[in-house]
Each structure stands twice: as C-alpha cells, then as structure tokens.
Design an enzyme around this catalytic site. Sequence first.
Site, PDB file in Angstrom:
ATOM      1  N   PHE B 121      10.330   4.616  13.562  1.00  0.00           N
ATOM      2  CA  PHE B 121      11.346   4.414  12.542  1.00  0.00           C
ATOM      3  C   PHE B 121      11.405   5.671  11.691  1.00  0.00           C
ATOM      4  O   PHE B 121      10.494   6.509  11.756  1.00  0.00           O
ATOM      5  CB  PHE B 121      10.959   3.206  11.672  1.00  0.00           C
ATOM      6  CG  PHE B 121      11.923   2.059  11.765  1.00  0.00           C
ATOM      7  CD1 PHE B 121      12.393   1.607  12.978  1.00  0.00           C
ATOM      8  CD2 PHE B 121      12.373   1.410  10.608  1.00  0.00           C
ATOM      9  CE1 PHE B 121      13.266   0.550  13.052  1.00  0.00           C
ATOM     10  CE2 PHE B 121      13.252   0.346  10.675  1.00  0.00           C
ATOM     11  CZ  PHE B 121      13.704  -0.081  11.892  1.00  0.00           C
ATOM     12  N   GLN B 241      20.104   1.954  -1.898  1.00  0.00           N
ATOM     13  CA  GLN B 241      20.054   2.561  -0.576  1.00  0.00           C
ATOM     14  C   GLN B 241      21.359   2.314   0.169  1.00  0.00           C
ATOM     15  O   GLN B 241      21.792   1.173   0.302  1.00  0.00           O
ATOM     16  CB  GLN B 241      18.906   1.970   0.228  1.00  0.00           C
ATOM     17  CG  GLN B 241      18.832   2.539   1.631  1.00  0.00           C
ATOM     18  CD  GLN B 241      17.471   2.303   2.244  1.00  0.00           C
ATOM     19  OE1 GLN B 241      17.187   1.221   2.736  1.00  0.00           O
ATOM     20  NE2 GLN B 241      16.613   3.311   2.180  1.00  0.00           N
ATOM     21  N   HIS B 243      22.670   2.404   3.702  1.00  0.00           N
ATOM     22  CA  HIS B 243      22.141   2.492   5.061  1.00  0.00           C
ATOM     23  C   HIS B 243      23.048   3.405   5.855  1.00  0.00           C
ATOM     24  O   HIS B 243      24.259   3.221   5.856  1.00  0.00           O
ATOM     25  CB  HIS B 243      22.068   1.104   5.696  1.00  0.00           C
ATOM     26  CG  HIS B 243      21.201   1.076   6.918  1.00  0.00           C
ATOM     27  ND1 HIS B 243      21.547   1.688   8.079  1.00  0.00           N
ATOM     28  CD2 HIS B 243      19.975   0.533   7.126  1.00  0.00           C
ATOM     29  CE1 HIS B 243      20.579   1.511   8.971  1.00  0.00           C
ATOM     30  NE2 HIS B 243      19.622   0.813   8.414  1.00  0.00           N
ATOM     31  N   LEU B 253      25.227  -4.326   9.582  1.00  0.00           N
ATOM     32  CA  LEU B 253      24.113  -3.410   9.759  1.00  0.00           C
ATOM     33  C   LEU B 253      23.874  -3.093  11.232  1.00  0.00           C
ATOM     34  O   LEU B 253      23.833  -3.982  12.076  1.00  0.00           O
ATOM     35  CB  LEU B 253      22.857  -4.055   9.164  1.00  0.00           C
ATOM     36  CG  LEU B 253      21.548  -3.317   9.358  1.00  0.00           C
ATOM     37  CD1 LEU B 253      21.585  -1.987   8.631  1.00  0.00           C
ATOM     38  CD2 LEU B 253      20.399  -4.156   8.853  1.00  0.00           C
ATOM     39  N   GLU B 256      18.143   0.745  12.107  1.00  0.00           N
ATOM     40  CA  GLU B 256      17.506   2.032  12.342  1.00  0.00           C
ATOM     41  C   GLU B 256      16.761   2.019  13.679  1.00  0.00           C
ATOM     42  O   GLU B 256      16.489   3.066  14.262  1.00  0.00           O
ATOM     43  CB  GLU B 256      16.512   2.264  11.196  1.00  0.00           C
ATOM     44  CG  GLU B 256      15.972   3.658  11.108  1.00  0.00           C
ATOM     45  CD  GLU B 256      15.330   3.900   9.739  1.00  0.00           C
ATOM     46  OE1 GLU B 256      15.912   3.471   8.729  1.00  0.00           O
ATOM     47  OE2 GLU B 256      14.259   4.515   9.698  1.00  0.00           O
ATOM     48  N   ARG B 287      16.270   7.498   5.182  1.00  0.00           N
ATOM     49  CA  ARG B 287      17.637   6.961   5.156  1.00  0.00           C
ATOM     50  C   ARG B 287      18.559   7.711   4.209  1.00  0.00           C
ATOM     51  O   ARG B 287      19.735   7.936   4.519  1.00  0.00           O
ATOM     52  CB  ARG B 287      17.609   5.488   4.783  1.00  0.00           C
ATOM     53  CG  ARG B 287      17.105   4.643   5.914  1.00  0.00           C
ATOM     54  CD  ARG B 287      17.121   3.180   5.555  1.00  0.00           C
ATOM     55  NE  ARG B 287      16.669   2.401   6.706  1.00  0.00           N
ATOM     56  CZ  ARG B 287      16.402   1.103   6.651  1.00  0.00           C
ATOM     57  NH1 ARG B 287      16.555   0.448   5.518  1.00  0.00           N
ATOM     58  NH2 ARG B 287      15.997   0.460   7.718  1.00  0.00           N
ATOM     59  N   HIS B 354      23.087  -1.151   1.150  1.00  0.00           N
ATOM     60  CA  HIS B 354      22.153  -1.954   1.937  1.00  0.00           C
ATOM     61  C   HIS B 354      21.039  -2.580   1.106  1.00  0.00           C
ATOM     62  O   HIS B 354      20.694  -3.740   1.296  1.00  0.00           O
ATOM     63  CB  HIS B 354      21.547  -1.040   3.006  1.00  0.00           C
ATOM     64  CG  HIS B 354      20.595  -1.717   3.930  1.00  0.00           C
ATOM     65  ND1 HIS B 354      20.939  -2.840   4.653  1.00  0.00           N
ATOM     66  CD2 HIS B 354      19.311  -1.437   4.271  1.00  0.00           C
ATOM     67  CE1 HIS B 354      19.906  -3.206   5.397  1.00  0.00           C
ATOM     68  NE2 HIS B 354      18.910  -2.394   5.178  1.00  0.00           N
ATOM     69  N   ARG B 399      13.836   3.706  -0.026  1.00  0.00           N
ATOM     70  CA  ARG B 399      12.945   2.859   0.759  1.00  0.00           C
ATOM     71  C   ARG B 399      12.909   3.316   2.212  1.00  0.00           C
ATOM     72  O   ARG B 399      13.942   3.690   2.768  1.00  0.00           O
ATOM     73  CB  ARG B 399      13.418   1.405   0.707  1.00  0.00           C
ATOM     74  CG  ARG B 399      12.638   0.470   1.610  1.00  0.00           C
ATOM     75  CD  ARG B 399      13.017  -0.963   1.392  1.00  0.00           C
ATOM     76  NE  ARG B 399      14.325  -1.321   1.919  1.00  0.00           N
ATOM     77  CZ  ARG B 399      14.589  -1.537   3.212  1.00  0.00           C
ATOM     78  NH1 ARG B 399      13.638  -1.398   4.119  1.00  0.00           N
ATOM     79  NH2 ARG B 399      15.798  -1.875   3.596  1.00  0.00           N
TER      80      ARG B 399
END
Lengths: 232, 589, 114
Positions: B121, B241, B243, B253, B256, B287, B354, B399
Amino acid sequence: MEVLISRYHPDKDDEPYMQTFEVDGSQLHSDAMLLELILHLREIDPTLGVRYSCQEGVCGSDALNVNGKNLLSCTTPLKSLKEPIEIRPLPGFPIIKDLIVDLELFYQQYKSVEPFLQSEPLDPQQEHLQTPKQREQLDGKYECILCACCSASCPSFWWNPDLFAGPAALLAAQRFTIDSRDITTIDRLHKLDSPTKTFRCRHIQNCTASCPKGLNPSQAIQSLKNRIVKGH
Amino acid sequence: MSESLLEYDFDVIIIGAGGAGLRAALLLTEQGHKVAVVSKVFPTRSHTVAAQGGINAALANVTPDKWEWHMYDTIKGSDYLGDQDAIEFMCSEAAEIVRELEHFGVPFSRLNNGKIYQRAFGGQSQNYGESQAHRTCAAADRTGHAILHSLYQQNLRSGTHFFDEHYAIDLLKSGEQVCGAVVMNLHDSQLKRLNAKHTLLATGGAGQVFRTNTNAAINSGDGLGMVARAGFTLQDMEFWQFHPTGVAGKGMLISEAVRGEGGILRNSNGEAFMERYAPRVKDLASRDVVARAISIEVTEGRGCGPNKDYVLLDISHLDGDLVRQRLPGIRDISMTFLGKDPIEEPIPVFPTCHYMMGGIPTNLQAQVVTPDHNSEQAVVDGLYAIGECACVSVHGANRLGGNSLLDIVVFGRKAAQSIDAELKANTRRKISEADNLEVILARFHRWQLAQTTDDSIARIKKDLQTVMEQGCGVFRDLDSMQTALDKLLPIEERLMEVGLNDHSDVFNLDRLAALELENLLIVAFATVQSALARQESRGAHSRVDFPERDDSDWLKHTLYSHRLRRLSYKKVNLTPQHHAPFEPKKRVY
Amino acid sequence: MLEMKRLSGKKAHLWQRYSAYYLLIFFPYLGWQTLNFPRYADIQTLLQNQFHGFFAVSSLIAAALLLIHLWVGGRDILIDYSLRSKTVTWLNLYQIILFLITFDLCWVLYASLS
C-alpha cells in the site's frame, strides 16, 4: 419518463397506493442509477420515504421491488428499466412508510442461525492457519450485505417468515459450517436439522436470481442440506 | 413533550455501530456491563462496510516487517503532525489486533503457507524508508465489509443491546460532565433519554460536507456536531484526505489496493506520470502526494476524456485471474458504474473527498479532551471518542491507506478497556442528573414545528457542499477559503430560517436531514476557519500561497471552538514512550 | 398428538428422496405389468393375480413408500399454506386420514388374499 411509486403514510393512508410521477429525464445523468432518480423525486417531494446510504452497493440499505424484481436501486442503471418504472417496497414485509419496510423478521432469522465464528481460543502470536483452498470455500458466502432481496423474493419465506430462516440466513449458516476455523460444525448442522428452518427451501431459486451481489444462496442451501444429511 | 420522553439507564452508551463502536461494544458486553449501541442505520450498513483495501499490521507474512517501521511510515505519512505516542501505541498493537479480528471470523485472504495475505500500500517501507513493505492485511478488496460483519456477528454472540435506526440528537450534560444522550427512534420520532455513566462517540466521518465524496449519505459528522454544541473543541479540521482514485465525476472509491497490486496512473499522453512526482515509489506514494499530482496533471492540461478532467488508472497489464481474485469488488464497481471491465479498459479517476483526519480531540485512553479556563488540556468527564470522528491523533495531516481500519479497532478496544477499568475501579459512580435537557428539546422542537418554506434542506445542503468543494479542495489559498467563509454565513442564516415539508413522525427523513445539516455546517465552519489560519502546506492541507511546510510556526494542532468561533493550538506529541522520537524531516517519496 | 417441534427435517428429507427414487422405478414396472392383463378383469382379480412372488413384495414396499411420500409432501404443503394457528390441527387430521387409508389398504389386502 413515467414513474409509479408505491406510497403509504400510516398516519393518513389506510393502505398503500401507486402515485405517478412524470420526470424530465434530462435532469438526470445519462448513465444515472435508479437511486439518482429516487433522490431527484425526493427533492420534489421530501416526504417520500426510502432508505439509502453508501450509494455503491455495499451497505444493502436500498433494496426495492422494481418492475417486479428485487434489486438495489444504487446499482441498477435507469437505462436497464422498462417504462413505466414501477417502484414498490420489498414484498413480504410490513410497510413502515412508502418504500421503507420493517425487516425485523429478516434480522431475527439471520440471528437465529448463530452467524458468528466459533473457533479455537485466540493465540495472539499466531493467526489460525487456513490454506488458500480452504479460504476459497468462503468465496460467494461471506459477501452478503443483508439487503434482503433474496428473502423478499422467496415464496417459502413469504409464507413462513417466522419459521423459515430464509436464503440470506441460510447462506450465512452455510458459510460458518464450511469455515475451516469453526469448531462447532456438527452442532450447527444438528441445530439446522429442522423441517421449518432449513428444509422449507424448495429450490425455487428466486433468491439466486435476485441477489444483487451475484451470490447463489440456493446452491448454498443445497450443500447445507447435503451436509445435514451426511451429518458432518 | 418531555412527558413522552422514555428514559433508560446504562453503564455505557456507544453512539455509532461501525467498526470502532462495535469493537468497543463487544469488549464491554463481554465484561458484563450494561451497554447500549445507538445506530442511525442497521449496524452492518455503517460506512466501515465500504472500506476496501485492508488493515495495516507488521505481521511480516510477505516481507520482513517491524511495528517500528510501521510507526515511522505513519509519522512520515502524517507529515509529522501525528502524535508520536499515539502512533507508537497503534502500531505496536496492530499485529495482535489483526489476529484477534481473524479469530472473530474475518475471512482474510491467505498465502500458500496459510497465513494472512498482505499487500503493498502507499507510504509503506521496510527499515525506515527503504524498499516497499507489504503490510496491508486484506480480505480480497472487501476488508471493511468482512471486519464490520464479523464484529457485528460477534456482538450477536455476546448479546449486545442495540438501538437500531435511532438518531443521537445531543449529549446530556451535568455541568461539564457528559451523562448520556437524547436519541430519537426514526420509526416514530419517539425521543429517548439514555442516561449513562460513560458515553462513547463512534459516529464516523463527515465527508458529506464536500460535493464529490466517497462517503455514505450517513456520514454527516453527527458526533462532531454534538461535541461542538456541548461546548468542546474540534481538532485539526483543516485536514481532509482527498482519495486520489475516486471514480471520476461520481466519487465511488477505487481502492489503493489497485495500485498496491500493480495498477499505474496515466495521463492523456499515456505517461505514467507518478514517476515525476515520486521517483522512488511512484504510484505508491502517500495519498496526499498522489492526489496533488493528479490535480496538477489535469490543471496543466494532461487530463483525459472529452473535458480533460480526469486521469486513468490502468491495470490492463495485470493477469486477469489475479484481478478477479484480489480485486473482485473493484472490478464489480467499474463494470456497474462505468460499464468497463478494468482487465481490458482503464478506470477514469479523480481525487475525491474521502477521510477526515481531524475530529474530536482525545487522549491515549480515548477520553475526550478540551482546553479548560487556563487553556490546559482537560479530560471531559464521562465522554470518549474513537474512530474517524476522533482525533487522537494518529493520522496527523495525512492518513496512510490501511491505517483507518487499524485506528478504529485499536482505539475501539482501548476505549472499552479504559471504560471497563473505570467502571470496575469506581463502582459507586452514579449517573448524574442532566441540566441541559431543555436546550436539547428546544432545538428538536424547532424542527418539529418548522412550517414549509420555499427554501429546502436539500438545496442548502447542495450549496454548502459546493461552497466547500470550491473553497477547500485539494489546493487552497486565501481567496478561495475566504470566499467560502463568506458564503457559509448566509448558508447558516438560511438554515435558521428554512422550514420542512414533512411533518409526520414516521421516518421523517426531512427532519433527519435538517438535524444532520446542522452538524455538517459546524464541520464546514471548523474546516474553513482552521484552514484559513494555517499558513503553510502540510499533508493534505496544500496552500498555493504557502507551498512549504513551516515547522517553526505550525508544528501544532489546531483546536476550533464553535461556541466561541475561535481557534487555539496545542503541541504535537514528539515523545513516544518506548521508541526514540522521530525528528521532523523533509518528506520525499 | 403431533407437535411442530417433533417433525423431522433430515429424516423426512431422506425418506422423501428414497421413496421417490423407488416409485420412479416401480410405477413404470407396474404399468408394464398391468398391460399384460386382460382389460376386462375386475379389480379383485387384478389384485389377486398380482399378489404373488416378486411383484407382491415390490408392490407392498411401493404402497408403504407411497404413504410415506404422501405424508412428507402433504405435511410440507400444510406447513407452507395452512393458517399458522391451524397448522397442527391440519397435520393431525392429515395423519389420521393417512392412517385410515393404511388401515383400508391392509383390509383390502387381507380380503383379497383370503
């Protein structure tokens, strides 16, 4: 486009009736989902009752009966629906308001199959091992979102919602009997051995036809019955 | 009206039945306390269900790993705004908490040796910033669904009491102590007064404040609104955030995990442009970095499509079977909403709101803290917060993917442990008599009596979302934010005057939307005010007019008091308890 | 008296399955046997002629299995469609009817053999 929606407000209506809306399709995106249309109607009439949340088909809130078929409004393209679009609440459940039904019996049945893993005591240093093959057994079983499309299309469940566990609950039951980590399989199979809870299923397969996640509860129930017959 | 108020007493009430609330509830019912969980939707419909990629833990099943490396990555990812003691705690608990989840029944994907599958990730490294780590434990790309359902199922086993489809209106207070909440049954608008020794907020995010978001309709920041109305502060609300990979124009969404499995972002020239922005880790940068890169590509005219307003996420080079096995949900979303099979055609993506890094400030015990008269951080007696609605702060200014599911279960359990210890140590604690009931009821009655007007809640909400998107998006500057703030004031006035169309007591969604919008508006004010003041760029807060991070002036948390409409600040914790501190460094990927 | 909770799931399911398999073979066999008889024979001679040897045994088993099959099928229909408050009454009534039929068949059998 012409949209018919089942309306029922318990404080003023004796019984549900169909209300017709004429909607200007150009107000909506060309690739809009049914939910977009419903939310558009909610702007016109904010008293229209409907559940929805994630809008991408994972929370399972917005199951409806549209043109006779149970589906999730947020993953159903408007284009795929024949006009006039007839929108009704899920059949077989008490209506609370408009498109909102009382799913209490559905949830009760789900709870009745003890849908939780019972495994060996926790070892904080090491997870329970499970081969990819054993894990693969769970595919198609654990993804259920409890939207109730299946149980609400099952004649056996319509007749006996209080006795028959219904496809969603039995799918969950099957998932825990085949999870290699569960140590109560025989006990589970014994509890499911009942003419009303499990064997009410006649494999009409409406459940499989209506599942918006493409799961196959009917087949799961078939294997569950076979397991019960074998006893392990 | 107060005659018809039903009254219940509990040891603990938990507001919100997502992963955090359910993890806490499980421990507390197992310990024999009288617990009630209040949820405005049936628990498995909470938004944890939509989390896709996975949960981070240094299990070292795929690559060598240590929780200390995870800690470093998280601190770096947070752009050094995360509290290092909290991050240390979260990362050191991670391995055990994931095994516990597995024990609860989460159907994690598996490796050939039978251990939990872990994928790569963004922002993850081995040995403090070296090669890519595989740290994200996944159940295909439905990890949130798997975790939420398993936790709910375990709560069925333990017999937790639920108030399903009940909406929390406000916190009951006795002086400065919190002693429960007033909730409303959505089925019939019946108000219930839930008196409690301890109140735990787990109400999730507030992404509905932006027009395009990956959040559910229920994510309206109810916990934040309640806390703000109760007179307590909100922390770090400028950090949202975006995304990088939401479905362009729609917002769903795209995990990731797609890039973790090898997906590549391309612009209209077909160029894998992340190479320019993050030469070493490319598409697996943090991100905020990727979201900015996409925004820049589009602004500079290298976007795809007829309006050149998105980029493409390409996985056509990956093996079809791998995609079907590891990313079935993503493939499903792409086929359903775009009619495109990602195995053959790339997915159009654009950053979309997000996650809220800020929230209700808490300490390591998950107790809510707020500045007292001397501006010292004081614990609010009886009130706890966990999950996205809380800011402990483990995510700081940005995050990392896979840390949010971790946050909810680690602090869900921690909050329950501290409440459990408190209840056992202090058995004589009584439920205090609330003194703010009239205020709460008055607010509710206003919406009960509000007559129909031309303006509507839906319209105000849309305007609010548009204002926020234009003013506080991926890139911000003084002008955009000041304009947003100026536009928020008339919106606030409209909300004071608007009436409702629905006057029934059965599933009155109009009234519910009005109550939610009041919370969203508080979140919006907190965001704009906090963001306007922070004259630097850090993590997800990217100011065009202040493009650099400024540690000398701004290495501190923002606190916003809605009652006073005022900001104050508090120190970032840079002293973890066991590990040596990580000094702020320039952040490159 | 019969009670809902004493009804079996697995056992009934198995009996219904196996009886169905048996009857599926038996009925064509019965048809084939019947075709070999003069069509003016009355039912008694038909029965008398049939009850000997292998055919007698297989017919008896068929009759028993048919009754069991009827019980499970009819039972399930009653559970499905009868009013919940009356289901147990209907099931008892149905059970009595099946007992009477069994008794009747035994009597016919006895009469035709003697």
